[in-house]
Scaffold this motif. Structure first.
Motif, PDB file in Angstrom:
ATOM      1  N   PRO A 124      27.967  -9.169  50.774  1.00 42.00           N
ATOM      2  CA  PRO A 124      28.678 -10.188  49.994  1.00 42.00           C
ATOM      3  C   PRO A 124      27.852 -11.432  49.679  1.00 42.00           C
ATOM      4  O   PRO A 124      28.026 -12.047  48.612  1.00 42.00           O
ATOM      5  N   TRP A 125      26.943 -11.826  50.573  1.00 39.56           N
ATOM      6  CA  TRP A 125      26.162 -13.033  50.316  1.00 39.56           C
ATOM      7  C   TRP A 125      25.009 -12.784  49.337  1.00 39.56           C
ATOM      8  O   TRP A 125      24.451 -13.726  48.793  1.00 39.56           O
ATOM      9  N   CYS A 126      24.650 -11.522  49.109  1.00 37.28           N
ATOM     10  CA  CYS A 126      23.608 -11.206  48.130  1.00 37.28           C
ATOM     11  C   CYS A 126      24.181 -10.726  46.809  1.00 37.28           C
ATOM     12  O   CYS A 126      23.550 -10.903  45.766  1.00 37.28           O
ATOM     13  N   ALA A 127      25.349 -10.114  46.856  1.00 35.13           N
ATOM     14  CA  ALA A 127      25.955  -9.581  45.636  1.00 35.13           C
ATOM     15  C   ALA A 127      27.465  -9.808  45.687  1.00 35.13           C
ATOM     16  O   ALA A 127      28.246  -8.864  45.857  1.00 35.13           O
ATOM     17  N   PRO A 128      27.897 -11.049  45.519  1.00 31.55           N
ATOM     18  CA  PRO A 128      29.327 -11.346  45.635  1.00 31.55           C
ATOM     19  C   PRO A 128      30.176 -10.820  44.480  1.00 31.55           C
ATOM     20  O   PRO A 128      31.389 -10.677  44.628  1.00 31.55           O
ATOM     21  N   THR A 129      29.566 -10.523  43.332  1.00 31.15           N
ATOM     22  CA  THR A 129      30.329 -10.067  42.169  1.00 31.15           C
ATOM     23  C   THR A 129      29.786  -8.733  41.661  1.00 31.15           C
ATOM     24  O   THR A 129      28.668  -8.338  41.972  1.00 31.15           O
ATOM     25  N   GLN A 130      30.588  -8.064  40.844  1.00 21.75           N
ATOM     26  CA  GLN A 130      30.144  -6.813  40.234  1.00 21.75           C
ATOM     27  C   GLN A 130      28.953  -7.050  39.322  1.00 21.75           C
ATOM     28  O   GLN A 130      28.054  -6.203  39.218  1.00 21.75           O
ATOM     29  N   GLN A 131      28.919  -8.205  38.650  1.00 17.67           N
ATOM     30  CA  GLN A 131      27.780  -8.522  37.797  1.00 17.67           C
ATOM     31  C   GLN A 131      26.489  -8.608  38.598  1.00 17.67           C
ATOM     32  O   GLN A 131      25.431  -8.136  38.161  1.00 17.67           O
ATOM     33  N   ASP A 132      26.565  -9.185  39.792  1.00 19.84           N
ATOM     34  CA  ASP A 132      25.390  -9.247  40.666  1.00 19.84           C
ATOM     35  C   ASP A 132      24.904  -7.839  41.014  1.00 19.84           C
ATOM     36  O   ASP A 132      23.696  -7.562  40.993  1.00 19.84           O
ATOM     37  N   ARG A 133      25.826  -6.955  41.330  1.00 19.58           N
ATOM     38  CA  ARG A 133      25.446  -5.588  41.675  1.00 19.58           C
ATOM     39  C   ARG A 133      24.859  -4.858  40.467  1.00 19.58           C
ATOM     40  O   ARG A 133      23.878  -4.102  40.603  1.00 19.58           O
ATOM     41  N   ASP A 134      25.448  -5.093  39.290  1.00 17.42           N
ATOM     42  CA  ASP A 134      24.926  -4.472  38.075  1.00 17.42           C
ATOM     43  C   ASP A 134      23.509  -4.956  37.769  1.00 17.42           C
ATOM     44  O   ASP A 134      22.647  -4.169  37.360  1.00 17.42           O
ATOM     45  N   ASP A 135      23.274  -6.244  37.965  1.00 20.66           N
ATOM     46  CA  ASP A 135      21.943  -6.797  37.709  1.00 20.66           C
ATOM     47  C   ASP A 135      20.912  -6.190  38.656  1.00 20.66           C
ATOM     48  O   ASP A 135      19.788  -5.856  38.250  1.00 20.66           O
ATOM     49  N   GLN A 136      21.280  -6.066  39.922  1.00 16.83           N
ATOM     50  CA  GLN A 136      20.370  -5.433  40.879  1.00 16.83           C
ATOM     51  C   GLN A 136      20.050  -4.001  40.459  1.00 16.83           C
ATOM     52  O   GLN A 136      18.894  -3.560  40.518  1.00 16.83           O
ATOM     53  N   MET A 137      21.083  -3.278  40.036  1.00 16.48           N
ATOM     54  CA  MET A 137      20.889  -1.877  39.672  1.00 16.48           C
ATOM     55  C   MET A 137      19.932  -1.734  38.491  1.00 16.48           C
ATOM     56  O   MET A 137      19.068  -0.840  38.474  1.00 16.48           O
ATOM     57  N   LYS A 138      20.028  -2.606  37.519  1.00 11.37           N
ATOM     58  CA  LYS A 138      19.145  -2.531  36.349  1.00 11.37           C
ATOM     59  C   LYS A 138      17.684  -2.676  36.762  1.00 11.37           C
ATOM     60  O   LYS A 138      16.820  -1.925  36.308  1.00 11.37           O
ATOM     61  N   VAL A 139      17.411  -3.654  37.620  1.00 13.62           N
ATOM     62  CA  VAL A 139      16.029  -3.873  38.044  1.00 13.62           C
ATOM     63  C   VAL A 139      15.557  -2.731  38.940  1.00 13.62           C
ATOM     64  O   VAL A 139      14.402  -2.280  38.848  1.00 13.62           O
ATOM     65  N   PHE A 140      16.428  -2.250  39.798  1.00 11.39           N
ATOM     66  CA  PHE A 140      16.077  -1.139  40.683  1.00 11.39           C
ATOM     67  C   PHE A 140      15.696   0.096  39.860  1.00 11.39           C
ATOM     68  O   PHE A 140      14.661   0.732  40.111  1.00 11.39           O
ATOM     69  N   ILE A 141      16.505   0.430  38.875  1.00  9.83           N
ATOM     70  CA  ILE A 141      16.224   1.585  38.030  1.00  9.83           C
ATOM     71  C   ILE A 141      14.907   1.405  37.289  1.00  9.83           C
ATOM     72  O   ILE A 141      14.108   2.340  37.156  1.00  9.83           O
ATOM     73  N   ARG A 142      14.653   0.193  36.829  1.00 11.93           N
ATOM     74  CA  ARG A 142      13.404  -0.076  36.108  1.00 11.93           C
ATOM     75  C   ARG A 142      12.200   0.192  37.020  1.00 11.93           C
ATOM     76  O   ARG A 142      11.201   0.787  36.601  1.00 11.93           O
ATOM     77  N   GLN A 143      12.295  -0.233  38.267  1.00  9.20           N
ATOM     78  CA  GLN A 143      11.184  -0.019  39.193  1.00  9.20           C
ATOM     79  C   GLN A 143      11.040   1.462  39.573  1.00  9.20           C
ATOM     80  O   GLN A 143       9.924   1.972  39.724  1.00  9.20           O
ATOM     81  N   LEU A 144      12.163   2.149  39.726  1.00  7.63           N
ATOM     82  CA  LEU A 144      12.093   3.581  39.997  1.00  7.63           C
ATOM     83  C   LEU A 144      11.411   4.323  38.853  1.00  7.63           C
ATOM     84  O   LEU A 144      10.618   5.252  39.078  1.00  7.63           O
ATOM     85  N   ASP A 145      11.708   3.921  37.628  1.00  4.74           N
ATOM     86  CA  ASP A 145      11.093   4.565  36.472  1.00  4.74           C
ATOM     87  C   ASP A 145       9.587   4.331  36.435  1.00  4.74           C
ATOM     88  O   ASP A 145       8.815   5.226  36.074  1.00  4.74           O
ATOM     89  N   VAL A 146       9.160   3.134  36.829  1.00  3.91           N
ATOM     90  CA  VAL A 146       7.726   2.859  36.902  1.00  3.91           C
ATOM     91  C   VAL A 146       7.073   3.755  37.946  1.00  3.91           C
ATOM     92  O   VAL A 146       5.993   4.316  37.734  1.00  3.91           O
TER      93      VAL A 146
END
Length: 280
Positions: A124-146
């Protein structure tokens, strides 16, 4: 073969170890373990530091208390650390294996981020909202693709997000991954084992028995060792160091009913299978 320890997740570029840091140079963005690690005598001054690589008491793995850390997989949290890790690898090419990445939550307003380097953290302190989780996922996927494009393994943090992290990596075609300091449910771990992923545990697992069942379930040939130094040592609020990898080794051996020597040998083989460039 010399089965020294491989610390698969260590923040050796952290300011807590700044006496060993070399002035920075140009940064290069990688997601995972980078340049080959060649054998060289130039690391002896680094490795000989007693506070980092020597054990004060018997480790159970080395009766002479010389821990024998052969490779440090040096992870990062922010861009500012990239040059420090690369300079350390240049200075100690037989010891330091760069593992550079970014966590989606980065520093803002001049404040330094304390978030981990690559992965998902849905606490909760790192991703309190769904938008926070979505933002993390976008960057995570980008790094996985690299990582896929460069044919490299990934060194992944997952907290309160074990299943979604594993599912995402599988969907993106990741076949080589280390889930560091894993604390998810055994059922999620078994899905990761089926995918061929590895797990590592720091000395902090010795504090209690909370992860004993998890460690028992995961086959030894899917386990690696880490310290996550300078964090996650045996005692809170004390600087953790690579020498403490013996604590992880001995504890896993105890939980799995194996000798520390067997755990050291197997986990080192696992680490070099995963981070193959670090074994050359």
């Amino acid at each position: 073969m010399d089965y020294g320890f491989v610390d698969c997740h260590c923040h050796i570029s952290a300011l807590e170890f700044q006496q060993f840091l070399v002035p920075g140079s140009v940064c290069v963005l990688l997601v995972v373990t980078g340049p080959n690690v060649e054998r060289s005598a130039r690391s002896e001054d680094f490795r000989s530091q007693p506070s980092l690589f020597s054990s004060a008491g018997s480790s159970g793995c080395d009766p002479q208390n010389q821990v024998g850390v052969k490779t440090l997989v040096a992870v990062t949290e922010e861009v500012e650390e990239f040059s420090r890790v690369l300079r350390l690898q240049e200075r100690y090419p037989d010891l330091v294996a760069p593992c550079l990445g970014l966590h989606p939550l980065q520093a803002a307003g001049g404040q330094r981020s304390v978030r981990p380097q690559i992965g998902l953290d849905f606490t909760p302190w790192c991703a309190p909202t769904q938008q926070d989780r979505d933002d993390q996922m976008k960057v995570f996927i980008r790094q996985l693709d690299v990582a896929m494009e460069m044919d490299l393994p990934v060194n992944v943090h997952s907290r309160s997000a074990a299943k979604v992290t594993i599912d995402t990596m599988r969907r993106r075609g990741i076949s080589r991954a280390l889930l560091h300091n894993f604390s998810g449910k055994p059922a999620a771990a078994m899905e990761a084992v089926e995918a061929g992923f590895f797990f590592s545990f720091p000395p902090a697992v010795c504090r209690n028995q909370q992860r004993d069942r998890l460690i028992q379930r995961i086959p030894l040939d899917h386990i690696c060792l880490e310290t996550d130094a300078p964090a996650l040592g045996l005692h809170r609020n004390e600087r953790n160091e690579p020498a403490n990898i013996t604590l992880s080794c001995s504890y896993i051996a105890k939980v799995k009913g194996q000798t520390p020597e067997t755990v050291r040998e197997v986990t080192t083989q696992n680490a070099y299978r995963l981070f193959s460039r670090a074994s050359r």
